[in-house]
Design a protein around this motif. Structure first.
Motif, PDB file in Angstrom:
ATOM      1  N   VAL A 463       0.837  -1.203   0.000  1.00  0.00           N
ATOM      2  CA  VAL A 463       0.000   0.000   0.000  1.00  0.00           C
ATOM      3  C   VAL A 463       0.871   1.253   0.000  1.00  0.00           C
ATOM      4  CG1 VAL A 463      -1.980  -1.108   1.075  1.00  0.00           C
ATOM      5  CG2 VAL A 463      -0.207  -0.088   2.535  1.00  0.00           C
ATOM      6  N   GLY A 464       2.115   1.130  -0.429  1.00  0.00           N
ATOM      7  CA  GLY A 464       2.997   2.283  -0.574  1.00  0.00           C
ATOM      8  C   GLY A 464       3.839   2.600   0.624  1.00  0.00           C
ATOM      9  N   GLY A 465       3.702   1.829   1.694  1.00  0.00           N
ATOM     10  CA  GLY A 465       4.494   2.048   2.886  1.00  0.00           C
ATOM     11  C   GLY A 465       3.908   3.115   3.797  1.00  0.00           C
ATOM     12  N   TYR A 466       4.715   3.549   4.767  1.00  0.00           N
ATOM     13  CA  TYR A 466       4.257   4.527   5.751  1.00  0.00           C
ATOM     14  C   TYR A 466       4.174   5.915   5.134  1.00  0.00           C
ATOM     15  CZ  TYR A 466       6.029   0.823   8.855  1.00  0.00           C
ATOM     16  OH  TYR A 466       6.283  -0.376   9.465  1.00  0.00           O
ATOM     17  N   ASN A 467       3.285   6.742   5.683  1.00  0.00           N
ATOM     18  CA  ASN A 467       3.318   8.162   5.338  1.00  0.00           C
ATOM     19  C   ASN A 467       4.122   8.911   6.405  1.00  0.00           C
ATOM     20  OD1 ASN A 467       1.644   8.796   7.549  1.00  0.00           O
ATOM     21  ND2 ASN A 467      -0.206   8.820   6.298  1.00  0.00           N
ATOM     22  N   LYS A 472       5.934   4.289  13.767  1.00  0.00           N
ATOM     23  CA  LYS A 472       6.391   2.934  13.519  1.00  0.00           C
ATOM     24  C   LYS A 472       6.529   2.113  14.797  1.00  0.00           C
ATOM     25  CE  LYS A 472       8.876   4.397   9.365  1.00  0.00           C
ATOM     26  NZ  LYS A 472      10.171   4.452   8.660  1.00  0.00           N
ATOM     27  N   GLU A 473       6.441   2.805  15.941  1.00  0.00           N
ATOM     28  CA  GLU A 473       6.511   2.082  17.206  1.00  0.00           C
ATOM     29  C   GLU A 473       5.146   1.549  17.634  1.00  0.00           C
ATOM     30  OE1 GLU A 473       8.136   4.686  20.076  1.00  0.00           O
ATOM     31  OE2 GLU A 473      10.077   4.903  19.079  1.00  0.00           O
ATOM     32  N   ASN A 474       4.087   1.970  16.957  1.00  0.00           N
ATOM     33  CA  ASN A 474       2.738   1.572  17.351  1.00  0.00           C
ATOM     34  C   ASN A 474       1.960   1.097  16.130  1.00  0.00           C
ATOM     35  OD1 ASN A 474       2.252   2.136  20.302  1.00  0.00           O
ATOM     36  ND2 ASN A 474       3.087   4.108  19.662  1.00  0.00           N
ATOM     37  N   ILE A 475       2.164  -0.146  15.794  1.00  0.00           N
ATOM     38  CA  ILE A 475       1.433  -0.792  14.699  1.00  0.00           C
ATOM     39  C   ILE A 475       0.601  -1.921  15.310  1.00  0.00           C
ATOM     40  CG2 ILE A 475       1.620  -2.020  12.508  1.00  0.00           C
ATOM     41  CD1 ILE A 475       4.379  -0.682  12.174  1.00  0.00           C
ATOM     42  N   LEU A 476      -0.673  -1.924  15.023  1.00  0.00           N
ATOM     43  CA  LEU A 476      -1.592  -2.914  15.586  1.00  0.00           C
ATOM     44  C   LEU A 476      -2.016  -3.900  14.523  1.00  0.00           C
ATOM     45  CD1 LEU A 476      -3.962  -0.608  17.701  1.00  0.00           C
ATOM     46  CD2 LEU A 476      -1.769  -1.610  18.359  1.00  0.00           C
ATOM     47  N   VAL A 477      -1.973  -5.163  14.883  1.00  0.00           N
ATOM     48  CA  VAL A 477      -2.558  -6.218  14.053  1.00  0.00           C
ATOM     49  C   VAL A 477      -3.739  -6.781  14.819  1.00  0.00           C
ATOM     50  CG1 VAL A 477      -2.201  -8.448  12.944  1.00  0.00           C
ATOM     51  CG2 VAL A 477      -0.351  -6.752  12.978  1.00  0.00           C
ATOM     52  N   ILE A 478      -4.910  -6.695  14.217  1.00  0.00           N
ATOM     53  CA  ILE A 478      -6.142  -7.075  14.906  1.00  0.00           C
ATOM     54  C   ILE A 478      -6.711  -8.322  14.245  1.00  0.00           C
ATOM     55  CG2 ILE A 478      -8.427  -6.284  15.622  1.00  0.00           C
ATOM     56  CD1 ILE A 478      -7.248  -3.398  15.152  1.00  0.00           C
ATOM     57  N   ARG A 479      -6.704  -9.419  15.001  1.00  0.00           N
ATOM     58  CA  ARG A 479      -7.211 -10.689  14.483  1.00  0.00           C
ATOM     59  C   ARG A 479      -8.730 -10.670  14.354  1.00  0.00           C
ATOM     60  NH1 ARG A 479      -2.482 -12.431  12.595  1.00  0.00           N
ATOM     61  NH2 ARG A 479      -1.025 -13.212  14.182  1.00  0.00           N
ATOM     62  N   GLN A 480      -9.253 -11.630  13.615  1.00  0.00           N
ATOM     63  CA  GLN A 480     -10.695 -11.712  13.422  1.00  0.00           C
ATOM     64  C   GLN A 480     -11.431 -12.064  14.704  1.00  0.00           C
ATOM     65  OE1 GLN A 480     -11.877 -14.366  10.255  1.00  0.00           O
ATOM     66  NE2 GLN A 480     -13.431 -12.952   9.515  1.00  0.00           N
ATOM     67  N   ASN A 481     -10.729 -12.709  15.633  1.00  0.00           N
ATOM     68  CA  ASN A 481     -11.354 -13.030  16.923  1.00  0.00           C
ATOM     69  C   ASN A 481     -11.229 -11.901  17.927  1.00  0.00           C
ATOM     70  OD1 ASN A 481      -8.672 -13.097  17.630  1.00  0.00           O
ATOM     71  ND2 ASN A 481      -8.683 -15.192  18.445  1.00  0.00           N
ATOM     72  N   GLY A 482     -10.686 -10.730  17.499  1.00  0.00           N
ATOM     73  CA  GLY A 482     -10.578  -9.562  18.352  1.00  0.00           C
ATOM     74  C   GLY A 482      -9.244  -9.396  19.048  1.00  0.00           C
ATOM     75  N   LYS A 483      -8.354 -10.344  18.926  1.00  0.00           N
ATOM     76  CA  LYS A 483      -7.050 -10.243  19.565  1.00  0.00           C
ATOM     77  C   LYS A 483      -6.251  -9.114  18.928  1.00  0.00           C
ATOM     78  CE  LYS A 483      -2.847 -12.865  20.653  1.00  0.00           C
ATOM     79  NZ  LYS A 483      -2.144 -14.166  20.511  1.00  0.00           N
ATOM     80  N   TYR A 487       3.032  -4.104  17.564  1.00  0.00           N
ATOM     81  CA  TYR A 487       4.313  -4.365  16.902  1.00  0.00           C
ATOM     82  C   TYR A 487       5.108  -3.079  16.811  1.00  0.00           C
ATOM     83  CZ  TYR A 487       7.663  -5.348  13.152  1.00  0.00           C
ATOM     84  OH  TYR A 487       8.821  -5.484  12.403  1.00  0.00           O
ATOM     85  N   ASP A 488       6.381  -3.143  17.215  1.00  0.00           N
ATOM     86  CA  ASP A 488       7.300  -2.002  17.135  1.00  0.00           C
ATOM     87  C   ASP A 488       8.291  -2.274  16.023  1.00  0.00           C
ATOM     88  OD1 ASP A 488       9.093   0.031  17.418  1.00  0.00           O
ATOM     89  OD2 ASP A 488       9.526  -0.323  19.553  1.00  0.00           O
ATOM     90  N   ALA A 489       8.113  -1.577  14.887  1.00  0.00           N
ATOM     91  CA  ALA A 489       8.956  -1.816  13.718  1.00  0.00           C
ATOM     92  C   ALA A 489      10.339  -1.200  13.855  1.00  0.00           C
ATOM     93  CB  ALA A 489       8.267  -1.268  12.465  1.00  0.00           C
ATOM     94  N   THR A 490      10.547  -0.395  14.900  1.00  0.00           N
ATOM     95  CA  THR A 490      11.847   0.273  15.055  1.00  0.00           C
ATOM     96  C   THR A 490      12.829  -0.543  15.887  1.00  0.00           C
ATOM     97  OG1 THR A 490      11.140   1.484  17.042  1.00  0.00           O
ATOM     98  CG2 THR A 490      10.686   2.505  14.902  1.00  0.00           C
ATOM     99  N   LEU A 506      -3.371  -1.724  11.449  1.00  0.00           N
ATOM    100  CA  LEU A 506      -3.583  -0.302  11.716  1.00  0.00           C
ATOM    101  C   LEU A 506      -2.269   0.337  12.131  1.00  0.00           C
ATOM    102  CD1 LEU A 506      -5.502   2.136  12.135  1.00  0.00           C
ATOM    103  CD2 LEU A 506      -5.604   1.447  14.520  1.00  0.00           C
ATOM    104  N   VAL A 507      -1.877   1.352  11.384  1.00  0.00           N
ATOM    105  CA  VAL A 507      -0.675   2.119  11.718  1.00  0.00           C
ATOM    106  C   VAL A 507      -1.122   3.413  12.389  1.00  0.00           C
ATOM    107  CG1 VAL A 507       1.399   3.231  10.847  1.00  0.00           C
ATOM    108  CG2 VAL A 507       0.540   1.149   9.741  1.00  0.00           C
ATOM    109  N   LEU A 508      -0.786   3.555  13.663  1.00  0.00           N
ATOM    110  CA  LEU A 508      -1.183   4.752  14.398  1.00  0.00           C
ATOM    111  C   LEU A 508      -0.323   5.942  13.997  1.00  0.00           C
ATOM    112  CD1 LEU A 508      -1.729   3.327  17.996  1.00  0.00           C
ATOM    113  CD2 LEU A 508      -3.408   3.659  16.184  1.00  0.00           C
ATOM    114  N   GLY A 509      -0.854   7.154  14.246  1.00  0.00           N
ATOM    115  CA  GLY A 509      -0.111   8.373  13.948  1.00  0.00           C
ATOM    116  C   GLY A 509       0.862   8.705  15.053  1.00  0.00           C
ATOM    117  N   LYS A 510       1.919   9.417  14.695  1.00  0.00           N
ATOM    118  CA  LYS A 510       2.946   9.791  15.662  1.00  0.00           C
ATOM    119  C   LYS A 510       2.756  11.249  16.052  1.00  0.00           C
ATOM    120  CE  LYS A 510       7.936   9.709  16.460  1.00  0.00           C
ATOM    121  NZ  LYS A 510       9.251   9.386  15.881  1.00  0.00           N
ATOM    122  N   PRO A 511       2.355  11.520  17.269  1.00  0.00           N
ATOM    123  CA  PRO A 511       2.173  12.916  17.716  1.00  0.00           C
ATOM    124  C   PRO A 511       3.501  13.654  17.757  1.00  0.00           C
ATOM    125  CG  PRO A 511       1.079  11.356  19.179  1.00  0.00           C
ATOM    126  CD  PRO A 511       1.991  10.561  18.307  1.00  0.00           C
TER     127      PRO A 511
END
Length: 540
Positions: A463-467, A472-483, A487-490, A506-511
């Motif tokens: 999808v073109g990577g990060y904007n 990059k320290e707050n990436i969420l992977v949400i399973r179908q069962n809600g888990k 993930y910290d990519a740094t 879901l890639v969260l924004g960095k304040p």
């Protein structure tokens, strides 16, 4: 400081984001330990909201008595023809050309045509017809005082209703104002007492003809009872006497069909609180005293419970099962379809949702207190902080409206035979999916087909990577069962989570801020909302 300002703008915008669904005592028992904590609303508090104040009524009232300043429209035809409007003068008369003066002060509205016709016939003996109509009521100025929000002198018409004048005064003061003891005075004499419960309960409101200088006085409330619980009207009710029977109170509160008992809390003269549980049906004549707090409760001994079955399945959407049934036993009664993802079953519970809501509200209160108590060194800094505080308060108000779903998290090691279902639990069965969604701070958010062997980094690259705002320290992977997997990519050497069919990334924004405490608090709240409410809020 400017960075903090932009942080608040960024986090506030998250509440306008796109929602991404992540579903894939025996009777008369006395107990002094029970307390009422809920704030009870006032019965009738929504009556005065400005809806009455700007409306004028010209409704025909046959018993209305003509007053100085009233305007009367008169039509003559036959031997004498005219179409005129006349005003009742200060002596109570009207003047008609070629006829003379006619005294109408105090006459009933229904009588004016005959009175005018009689005067005309003294001049024109026959073949004259008259039609008279009250064209405009007398404008009056009325004092509104007592327990109202804005006492003052208000203009209206003599035909206006008392609720119109009260609405002009911004309504009755809810803390101490009486809805049941409102007095109209004229020349310091009591003319009438109004009980607005007649209007609130039955729609009945008696007409009263106001005059210049009349006074509407709203008394202070004397007797009241607070009601909450399993009722249609959970309000503070005003009483006209110090006591009321439970049966009469029930007619005001209207208990739901499920209500069976009441808990009456009463402060005694020795400053101790007495709490008594009573049967709603056996104690109809029990005397409730002013100041009591009454809670209506359901107290059934349920042997069966009702649960909801949602999602992809072939069974009924509601199931009635014996109390004590486990999740495993319920699943065995469900007919799954070929598309049902039985490995990602989710359980939602109202009691868990309530707890999640309490936790979020507690965090919001702490955040609000921190923002409102932060000091400033200079006037310029104070102005910036004021703007920041308003943005944070707006964020808090919107966050308060979020309702958590109450998900009970299940994993591969959960023993479903030990999870006892509660009444109104919801079992959700996701549909099998080969789609992976990528949202948040990426260049081209969207959905991708699942490809075995691809990891999280592969999907992000697709999808073109990060904007530029990606955290990059707050990436969420949400399973179908809600888990939810963080993930910290740094962090060097950290293996990216394996992606499964139906996952959401879901890639969260960095304040961009130096105020770490505000960043931490708001980020935590957004995370709690995302997980607890089963939606992810994404900034534009």
């Amino acid at each position: 400081m400017s960075k903090l300002f932009f942080l608040i703008v960024f986090l506030t915008s998250q509440l306008f984001a796109v929602d991404i669904a992540l579903n894939g005592m025996p009777d008369d028992e006395v107990n002094t330990t029970i307390h009422h904590s809920a704030t009870t609303k006032v019965f009738g508090e929504n009556l005065f909201n400005g809806s009455f104040s700007n409306i004028r009524q010209y409704k025909y009232n046959p018993t209305y008595r003509i007053n100085i300043g009233d305007v009367i429209s008169i039509k003559f035809w036959g031997a004498y023809e005219a179409d005129i409007k006349v005003t009742v003068d200060t002596q109570g008369n009207i003047f008609i050309p070629k006829v003379g003066t006619i005294h109408l002060l105090g006459a009933k509205n229904e009588e004016i045509s005959q009175l005018i016709k009689k005067a005309v016939e003294n001049v024109y003996k026959q073949n004259v017809f008259v039609y008279a109509n009250l064209d405009n009521y007398q404008p009056v100025s009325v004092f509104v005082t007592g327990s109202v929000n804005k006492p003052g002198l208000y203009e209206g018409l003599s035909s206006d209703l008392i609720i119109q004048f009260l609405d002009k005064a911004k309504g009755i003061h809810l803390k101490d104002g009486s809805f049941r003891s409102i007095t109209i005075l004229r020349d310091n004499q009591r003319l009438k007492t109004i009980d607005l419960y007649d209007f609130l309960l039955n729609g009945s409101l008696e007409f009263f003809q106001f005059k210049n200088g009349d006074v509407i006085f709203v008394d202070s409330i004397q007797y009241y009872v607070s009601v909450q619980g399993d009722v249609k009207r959970p309000y503070r009710f005003e009483l006209t006497t110090p006591t009321i029977t439970l049966e009469t109170l029930s007619k005001l509160a209207i208990p739901n069909e499920t209500a069976t008992n009441v808990i009456v809390s009463r402060w005694q003269k020795n400053h101790k609180k007495m709490v008594q549980k009573l049967s709603l049906y056996k104690h109809k004549n029990f005397i409730i005293q002013s100041g009591d707090e009454v809670e209506f409760i359901p107290d059934h001994h349920a042997y069966m419970i009702e649960i909801n079955i949602e999602g992809e399945h072939l069974s009924a959407h509601k199931m009635v099962i014996p109390k004590g049934t486990t999740l495993q036993e319920a699943l065995e009664k469900i007919s799954f379809s070929p598309l049902s993802n039985k490995d990602a079953v989710q359980l939602f519970r109202k009691s868990v949702a309530k707890l999640q809501k309490q936790l979020i509200d507690s965090q919001l209160r702490d955040l609000e207190a921190m923002v409102l108590t932060t000091g400033s060194a200079t006037p310029q800094e104070a102005l910036i902080r004021k703007q920041e505080a308003q943005l944070v308060l707006n964020f808090i108000e919107r966050a308060k409206k979020v309702e958590p779903k109450g998900r009970v998290y299940l994993n591969d090691k959960s023993d479903l035979n030990r999870i006892v279902l509660e009444d109104q639990d919801t079992i959700y069965i996701p549909k099998k999916s080969d789609i992976v969604t990528i949202q948040g701070e990426v260049k081209l958010p969207g959905a991708q087909t699942y490809v075995e062997g691809l990891d999280l980094n592969d999907y992000l690259e697709s999808v073109g990577g990060y904007n530029f705002r990606a955290d990059k320290e707050n990436i969420l992977v949400i399973r179908q069962n809600g888990k939810v997997i963080n993930y910290d990519a740094t962090t060097f050497g950290t293996e990216a989570p394996k992606i499964l069919p139906g996952d959401s990334i879901l890639v969260l924004g960095k304040p961009d801020t130096k105020d770490l405490q505000i960043t931490k608090d708001i980020t935590q709240i957004i995370y709690q909302i995302a997980v607890g409410a089963a939606v992810v809020l994404r900034a534009f």
